[in-house]
Design a protein around this motif. Structure first.
Motif, PDB file in Angstrom:
ATOM      1  N   LEU A 192      48.845  68.407  73.729  1.00 18.34           N
ATOM      2  CA  LEU A 192      49.640  69.488  73.149  1.00 18.34           C
ATOM      3  C   LEU A 192      49.086  69.926  71.802  1.00 18.34           C
ATOM      4  O   LEU A 192      49.435  70.980  71.297  1.00 18.34           O
ATOM      5  CB  LEU A 192      51.108  69.059  72.996  1.00 18.34           C
ATOM      6  N   ARG A 193      48.217  69.104  71.202  1.00 17.59           N
ATOM      7  CA  ARG A 193      47.708  69.400  69.873  1.00 17.59           C
ATOM      8  C   ARG A 193      46.213  69.674  69.836  1.00 17.59           C
ATOM      9  O   ARG A 193      45.710  70.196  68.845  1.00 17.59           O
ATOM     10  CB  ARG A 193      48.026  68.237  68.941  1.00 17.59           C
ATOM     11  N   GLN A 194      45.478  69.288  70.860  1.00 15.98           N
ATOM     12  CA  GLN A 194      44.035  69.490  70.869  1.00 15.98           C
ATOM     13  C   GLN A 194      43.588  69.821  72.290  1.00 15.98           C
ATOM     14  O   GLN A 194      44.030  69.185  73.243  1.00 15.98           O
ATOM     15  CB  GLN A 194      43.312  68.240  70.358  1.00 15.98           C
ATOM     16  N   ALA A 195      42.703  70.791  72.407  1.00 14.93           N
ATOM     17  CA  ALA A 195      42.193  71.185  73.718  1.00 14.93           C
ATOM     18  C   ALA A 195      41.467  70.011  74.372  1.00 14.93           C
ATOM     19  O   ALA A 195      40.667  69.331  73.714  1.00 14.93           O
ATOM     20  CB  ALA A 195      41.238  72.369  73.583  1.00 14.93           C
ATOM     21  N   PRO A 196      41.734  69.758  75.657  1.00 11.36           N
ATOM     22  CA  PRO A 196      41.056  68.655  76.348  1.00 11.36           C
ATOM     23  C   PRO A 196      39.530  68.754  76.255  1.00 11.36           C
ATOM     24  O   PRO A 196      38.845  67.739  76.174  1.00 11.36           O
ATOM     25  CB  PRO A 196      41.539  68.791  77.794  1.00 11.36           C
ATOM     26  N   ARG A 197      39.006  69.972  76.250  1.00 14.44           N
ATOM     27  CA  ARG A 197      37.555  70.156  76.150  1.00 14.44           C
ATOM     28  C   ARG A 197      37.004  69.481  74.894  1.00 14.44           C
ATOM     29  O   ARG A 197      35.967  68.820  74.946  1.00 14.44           O
ATOM     30  CB  ARG A 197      37.232  71.647  76.126  1.00 14.44           C
ATOM     31  N   LEU A 198      37.689  69.651  73.769  1.00 13.75           N
ATOM     32  CA  LEU A 198      37.238  69.030  72.513  1.00 13.75           C
ATOM     33  C   LEU A 198      37.248  67.514  72.619  1.00 13.75           C
ATOM     34  O   LEU A 198      36.314  66.840  72.169  1.00 13.75           O
ATOM     35  CB  LEU A 198      38.137  69.463  71.347  1.00 13.75           C
ATOM     36  N   THR A 199      38.290  66.979  73.219  1.00 11.07           N
ATOM     37  CA  THR A 199      38.414  65.527  73.356  1.00 11.07           C
ATOM     38  C   THR A 199      37.306  64.970  74.252  1.00 11.07           C
ATOM     39  O   THR A 199      36.615  64.021  73.879  1.00 11.07           O
ATOM     40  CB  THR A 199      39.802  65.162  73.920  1.00 11.07           C
ATOM     41  N   VAL A 200      37.114  65.563  75.418  1.00 10.58           N
ATOM     42  CA  VAL A 200      36.127  65.062  76.383  1.00 10.58           C
ATOM     43  C   VAL A 200      34.717  65.150  75.800  1.00 10.58           C
ATOM     44  O   VAL A 200      33.947  64.187  75.847  1.00 10.58           O
ATOM     45  CB  VAL A 200      36.223  65.837  77.724  1.00 10.58           C
ATOM     46  N   SER A 201      34.382  66.284  75.233  1.00 12.96           N
ATOM     47  CA  SER A 201      33.049  66.468  74.663  1.00 12.96           C
ATOM     48  C   SER A 201      32.803  65.497  73.513  1.00 12.96           C
ATOM     49  O   SER A 201      31.731  64.889  73.415  1.00 12.96           O
ATOM     50  CB  SER A 201      32.896  67.923  74.191  1.00 12.96           C
ATOM     51  N   ALA A 202      33.802  65.316  72.646  1.00 17.53           N
ATOM     52  CA  ALA A 202      33.652  64.406  71.502  1.00 17.53           C
ATOM     53  C   ALA A 202      33.495  62.955  71.946  1.00 17.53           C
ATOM     54  O   ALA A 202      32.670  62.219  71.398  1.00 17.53           O
ATOM     55  CB  ALA A 202      34.846  64.548  70.563  1.00 17.53           C
ATOM     56  N   VAL A 203      34.278  62.539  72.933  1.00 14.85           N
ATOM     57  CA  VAL A 203      34.160  61.163  73.440  1.00 14.85           C
ATOM     58  C   VAL A 203      32.750  60.935  73.989  1.00 14.85           C
ATOM     59  O   VAL A 203      32.111  59.917  73.692  1.00 14.85           O
ATOM     60  CB  VAL A 203      35.231  60.856  74.520  1.00 14.85           C
ATOM     61  N   CYS A 204      32.243  61.877  74.749  1.00  9.81           N
ATOM     62  CA  CYS A 204      30.900  61.726  75.328  1.00  9.81           C
ATOM     63  C   CYS A 204      29.814  61.721  74.256  1.00  9.81           C
ATOM     64  O   CYS A 204      28.872  60.936  74.319  1.00  9.81           O
ATOM     65  CB  CYS A 204      30.649  62.818  76.362  1.00  9.81           C
ATOM     66  N   ARG A 205      29.956  62.592  73.250  1.00 13.27           N
ATOM     67  CA  ARG A 205      29.012  62.594  72.120  1.00 13.27           C
ATOM     68  C   ARG A 205      29.037  61.245  71.413  1.00 13.27           C
ATOM     69  O   ARG A 205      27.982  60.688  71.088  1.00 13.27           O
ATOM     70  CB  ARG A 205      29.381  63.688  71.108  1.00 13.27           C
ATOM     71  N   GLY A 206      30.228  60.732  71.178  1.00 13.45           N
ATOM     72  CA  GLY A 206      30.350  59.450  70.490  1.00 13.45           C
ATOM     73  C   GLY A 206      29.754  58.296  71.275  1.00 13.45           C
ATOM     74  O   GLY A 206      29.048  57.454  70.714  1.00 13.45           O
ATOM     75  N   ILE A 207      30.030  58.266  72.557  1.00 12.41           N
ATOM     76  CA  ILE A 207      29.479  57.194  73.401  1.00 12.41           C
ATOM     77  C   ILE A 207      27.959  57.283  73.440  1.00 12.41           C
ATOM     78  O   ILE A 207      27.266  56.283  73.236  1.00 12.41           O
ATOM     79  CB  ILE A 207      30.090  57.234  74.815  1.00 12.41           C
ATOM     80  N   MET A 208      27.442  58.464  73.667  1.00 13.75           N
ATOM     81  CA  MET A 208      25.984  58.614  73.755  1.00 13.75           C
ATOM     82  C   MET A 208      25.317  58.329  72.404  1.00 13.75           C
ATOM     83  O   MET A 208      24.255  57.694  72.368  1.00 13.75           O
ATOM     84  CB  MET A 208      25.624  60.021  74.247  1.00 13.75           C
ATOM     85  N   SER A 209      25.912  58.759  71.299  1.00 18.28           N
ATOM     86  CA  SER A 209      25.282  58.483  70.001  1.00 18.28           C
ATOM     87  C   SER A 209      25.334  56.990  69.690  1.00 18.28           C
ATOM     88  O   SER A 209      24.390  56.436  69.123  1.00 18.28           O
ATOM     89  CB  SER A 209      25.899  59.328  68.885  1.00 18.28           C
ATOM     90  N   GLY A 210      26.415  56.317  70.082  1.00 17.19           N
ATOM     91  CA  GLY A 210      26.477  54.871  69.926  1.00 17.19           C
ATOM     92  C   GLY A 210      25.399  54.175  70.741  1.00 17.19           C
ATOM     93  O   GLY A 210      24.732  53.251  70.256  1.00 17.19           O
TER      94      GLY A 210
END
Length: 148
Positions: free
Chosen positions: A48-66
């Motif tokens: 309700l507060r953040q677009a799912p696209r932002l969440t999914v993309s950010a999680v994947c960026r974080g996992i891959m950068s880790g």
């Protein structure tokens, strides 16, 4: 009215990968487990507060950068991430094709930072495992390079 707060799922995902998978022999598999927990929890908790696209993309960026920081197999990690998305789409009401595109956006940003050889290896394995997705990933990498 204030703009919606953005949740830093990228940093959270990267920190979890660094703490759980550094020195582990289950890199890509462990990354896929972390992905599932963060996307399901993140999308359902912030939808309700953040677009799912932002969440999914950010999680994947974080996992891959880790994974890049701890020098794990990026192509296999990318494929494991994408392979989890149909399962995730059963738990959150989002089209698997949308999830895949958003995930590849996050993966592409890190692939670009990892260099041309890594980017090419990731794209080849994505195309091998998900026929037709390789060129889409290539275009997302191109967009990521223009964005920097």
């Amino acid at each position: 009215m204030e703009p919606p707060e953005e949740y830093d799922f990228e940093k959270l995902a990267r920190e979890i990968v660094l703490s759980r998978l550094k020195g582990s022999d289950k890199g890509p598999e462990g990354a896929a487990e972390i992905l599932k927990q963060l996307i399901v929890g993140g999308v359902m908790g912030t939808r309700l507060r953040q677009a799912p696209r932002l969440t999914v993309s950010a999680v994947c960026r974080g996992i891959m950068s880790g994974m890049l920081l701890i020098e794990k197999d990026l192509p296999r990690t990318a494929v494991k991430i994408l392979g989890e998305l149909p399962v995730i789409s059963n738990e959150i009401p989002i089209d698997p094709a949308d999830l895949m595109t958003w995930a590849m956006e996050g993966i592409a940003a890190v692939a670009h930072m990892a260099g041309p050889a890594a980017q090419s290896s990731i794209q080849e394995l994505i195309e091998e495992k998900f026929m037709g997705a390789g060129p889409v990933f290539g275009e997302l990498c191109h967009k990521a390079s223009r964005a920097l």
